[in-house]
Scaffold this motif. Structure first.
Motif, PDB file in Angstrom:
ATOM      1  N   GLY A  48       0.832  -1.194   0.000  1.00  0.00           N
ATOM      2  CA  GLY A  48       0.000   0.000   0.000  1.00  0.00           C
ATOM      3  C   GLY A  48       0.869   1.248   0.000  1.00  0.00           C
ATOM      4  O   GLY A  48       2.074   1.188  -0.287  1.00  0.00           O
ATOM      5  N   HIS A  49       0.273   2.376   0.346  1.00  0.00           N
ATOM      6  CA  HIS A  49       1.011   3.645   0.387  1.00  0.00           C
ATOM      7  C   HIS A  49       0.582   4.457   1.604  1.00  0.00           C
ATOM      8  O   HIS A  49      -0.582   4.429   2.012  1.00  0.00           O
ATOM      9  CB  HIS A  49       0.782   4.472  -0.881  1.00  0.00           C
ATOM     10  N   MET A  50       1.533   5.187   2.152  1.00  0.00           N
ATOM     11  CA  MET A  50       1.270   6.143   3.223  1.00  0.00           C
ATOM     12  C   MET A  50       1.604   7.537   2.731  1.00  0.00           C
ATOM     13  O   MET A  50       2.528   7.724   1.920  1.00  0.00           O
ATOM     14  CB  MET A  50       2.114   5.815   4.451  1.00  0.00           C
ATOM     15  N   SER A  98      -7.174  15.087   7.398  1.00  0.00           N
ATOM     16  CA  SER A  98      -6.600  14.691   8.690  1.00  0.00           C
ATOM     17  C   SER A  98      -5.878  15.916   9.234  1.00  0.00           C
ATOM     18  O   SER A  98      -4.880  16.351   8.653  1.00  0.00           O
ATOM     19  CB  SER A  98      -5.627  13.528   8.495  1.00  0.00           C
ATOM     20  N   GLN A  99      -6.399  16.497  10.321  1.00  0.00           N
ATOM     21  CA  GLN A  99      -5.910  17.794  10.808  1.00  0.00           C
ATOM     22  C   GLN A  99      -5.480  17.691  12.271  1.00  0.00           C
ATOM     23  O   GLN A  99      -6.237  17.241  13.125  1.00  0.00           O
ATOM     24  CB  GLN A  99      -7.017  18.852  10.674  1.00  0.00           C
ATOM     25  N   THR A 100      -4.237  18.108  12.535  1.00  0.00           N
ATOM     26  CA  THR A 100      -3.746  18.224  13.906  1.00  0.00           C
ATOM     27  C   THR A 100      -3.413  19.680  14.166  1.00  0.00           C
ATOM     28  O   THR A 100      -2.715  20.315  13.368  1.00  0.00           O
ATOM     29  CB  THR A 100      -2.489  17.369  14.123  1.00  0.00           C
ATOM     30  N   ILE A 156      -2.452   9.839   5.895  1.00  0.00           N
ATOM     31  CA  ILE A 156      -3.454   9.126   5.100  1.00  0.00           C
ATOM     32  C   ILE A 156      -2.794   7.871   4.538  1.00  0.00           C
ATOM     33  O   ILE A 156      -1.670   7.926   4.020  1.00  0.00           O
ATOM     34  CB  ILE A 156      -4.006  10.012   3.977  1.00  0.00           C
ATOM     35  N   GLY A 157      -3.467   6.743   4.695  1.00  0.00           N
ATOM     36  CA  GLY A 157      -2.946   5.481   4.187  1.00  0.00           C
ATOM     37  C   GLY A 157      -3.937   4.838   3.240  1.00  0.00           C
ATOM     38  O   GLY A 157      -5.142   5.076   3.327  1.00  0.00           O
ATOM     39  N   PHE A 189      -5.676   9.080   9.653  1.00  0.00           N
ATOM     40  CA  PHE A 189      -5.390   8.951  11.082  1.00  0.00           C
ATOM     41  C   PHE A 189      -4.558  10.136  11.559  1.00  0.00           C
ATOM     42  O   PHE A 189      -3.865  10.803  10.799  1.00  0.00           O
ATOM     43  CB  PHE A 189      -4.598   7.671  11.369  1.00  0.00           C
ATOM     44  N   GLY A 190      -4.589  10.354  12.834  1.00  0.00           N
ATOM     45  CA  GLY A 190      -3.751  11.326  13.512  1.00  0.00           C
ATOM     46  C   GLY A 190      -4.060  11.261  14.988  1.00  0.00           C
ATOM     47  O   GLY A 190      -4.932  10.500  15.416  1.00  0.00           O
TER      48      GLY A 190
END
Length: 531
Positions: free
Chosen positions: A276-278, A358-360, A411-412, A421-422
């Protein structure tokens, strides 16, 4: 005497996972998650929902983020099948003088990072710890590029939350109590959060009247930003008032700092993993450390078990240790106390079309600098603490420099599965994001399984913090090479990061938050409430 805690051994905690063909927002605060879900229900893009959620969560979790925050965002655009990174991290003021941060010679600092201690903790607390905020400009730029709904409409829920004021329930009171001594040092912070210099009366289950923070000044400032756009904080009257307040309290922040600030879009840090990819944010973030961790993991654990077991957890620990050694050497990151309090906030969004955010975002420490700008009502960051106060280091304190961040929104994608995710939790973030990504990509876990699976934290150094529910054979395997501390997964303080995530498998979306988060929720656009 048995080495056990006073916590119940018979109580279990689980989070309900939302599954729907409609959009989902997963956030550390249920109110903010509902705000974002309502935007999706009104036809908004994932970016629209992210803007609304970001401003709302800055009101209802003011000790974690807000307009004076910084951070990073990962986006997935379904129409282009492309990941995009946005860095809206903080910068040091151009007038900052490292000579104003002399070392005491008395040991290590008292907060998140074990830097050499600075006189009066000037890099940790007070106006001298305030860096140039970036989140609002980042939100403005991403909205201009991808948003569909009017900017002012997206800020309206946050304004209404501020006009009403955040409810001081048991959890809010606990967080305020944890920082009362520091908040009392700033009269404006004390006026906002404390009662007669003490932590506030709790809105308990026996109370007939609610206790709420007075955030009316913040509401007025948000109305100006809604009316005039994101650059109001940088070029307008709100920014000018904020600067005047900070300078009156001894900080170096200037109008020129705000006017020169620009969040930056980047090509995603994209890499292959297990078929897969990240995708992560490059540069001075947790992204490169996530990449190093997963690269190490694939080398150390080429053969996978059917479910995470002793060899997998020892591989997690070894991969994280190697990745953090690389981070310490190349990025000037000092490590972090395993007992450091949690801070920051994270949320993830997926819409019906499959767009993701995906926000931190963070003030850095809990309650940031513990300084409130009285003219704007904003709690200010303490981003200067991200810099090493010792000269000549890779991340030494200096003027007009980007801050090194631990944030790691990611993102994966693998097969027909994509996830955003985060987490919050400072140094603990990468450990969580790496393991949860592995749970999905290596063991084909769905969101519910990934969020409930026990984790370890290895943030560099000799210590591995392990969820006490992990089997004894896992603990024994970890203990052969590491100093292991078994701890419960609790509400406060967090021994592990506090994640939030969404997933899309085929056309089905799902969302979940940290199982021990008392405020966290994933909300579908079909499940929004009248507010």
């Amino acid at each position: 005497m048995h080495n056990i805690s006073a916590l119940s051994n018979t109580q279990t905690t689980r989070k309900t996972v939302v599954e729907t063909e409609h959009g989902v927002v997963a956030a550390q605060n249920s109110i903010a998650a509902h705000v974002g879900a309502e935007v999706l229900a009104a036809g908004g893009d994932a970016v629209d929902a992210a803007v609304a959620t970001s401003f709302a969560i800055g009101v209802v979790e003011p000790w974690m983020s807000g307009p004076a925050a910084g951070g990073a965002m990962m986006l997935w655009r379904a129409d282009a099948q492309k990941a995009i990174a946005l860095n809206h991290g903080m910068k040091s003021p151009e007038e900052l003088d490292p000579a104003n941060y002399p070392l005491t010679g008395a040991g290590k600092a008292s907060d998140l990072f074990p830097w050499e201690q600075v006189v009066d903790d000037r890099n940790v607390q007070g106006a001298t710890a305030i860096a140039v905020p970036g989140t609002v400009d980042g939100l403005g730029q991403v909205h201009q590029r991808f948003g569909r709904m009017p900017w002012a409409e997206l800020l309206q829920p946050a304004i209404e939350c501020a006009q009403k004021g955040t409810l001081v329930d048991w959890y809010a009171a606990l967080l305020i109590a944890s920082t009362t001594r520091q908040l009392a040092k700033d009269p404006d912070a004390a006026a906002l959060f404390l009662e007669d210099g003490q932590w506030p009366t709790i809105s308990g289950w026996t109370a007939l009247a609610e206790k709420r923070l007075d955030q009316s000044r913040m509401a007025d400032s948000l109305e100006q930003i809604a009316r005039n756009g994101a650059r109001e904080l940088y070029d307008g009257d709100v920014g000018a008032a904020m600067v005047a307040d900070v300078r009156a309290k001894g900080g170096a922040l200037s109008r020129r700092d705000l006017q020169a600030y620009n969040a930056e879009f980047h090509d995603a840090l994209s890499f292959a993993y297990r078929g897969g990819h990240m995708h992560a944010v490059p540069g001075l973030t947790g992204g490169p450390t996530l990449q190093a961790t997963l690269n190490e993991l694939s080398k150390r654990q080429p053969e996978l078990s059917k479910a995470p077991g002793p060899t997998d957890y020892t591989a997690y620990a070894a991969a994280l240790k190697a990745a953090y050694a690389q981070r310490f050497a190349s990025m000037g990151d000092p490590g972090e106390s395993p007992d450091a309090p949690g801070c920051t906030t994270h949320f993830s969004v997926v819409d019906r079309q499959g767009n993701m955010v995906s926000q931190t975002q963070t003030l850095l420490s809990i309650f940031g600098s513990r300084v409130v700008s009285p003219s704007t009502g904003f709690l200010m960051n303490n981003g200067i603490m991200w810099f090493d106060p010792v000269a000549g280091q890779p991340n030494s304190l200096g003027p007009d420099k980007r801050c090194l961040m631990n944030v790691c929104p990611a993102i994966g994608e693998i097969g027909d599965t994509r996830f955003a995710f985060g987490a919050s939790g400072g140094r603990k973030i990468v450990s969580a994001v790496a393991q949860m990504s592995s749970f999905v990509m290596d063991f084909n876990m769905d969101l519910e399984a990934a969020f409930h699976q026990p984790r370890i934290d290895m943030s560099g150094g000799p210590l591995v913090v392990a969820d006490e529910t992990l089997p004894n054979d896992v603990i024994d395997a970890l203990s052969r090479d590491h100093d292991v501390r078994r701890v419960p997964r609790t509400v406060f303080p967090y021994a592990f990061a506090c994640p939030a995530g969404v997933m899309r498998r085929g056309s089905l979306n799902s969302g979940c938050t940290e199982i021990m988060s008392p405020w966290g929720d994933a909300v579908s656009e079909t499940d929004t409430l009248d507010r």
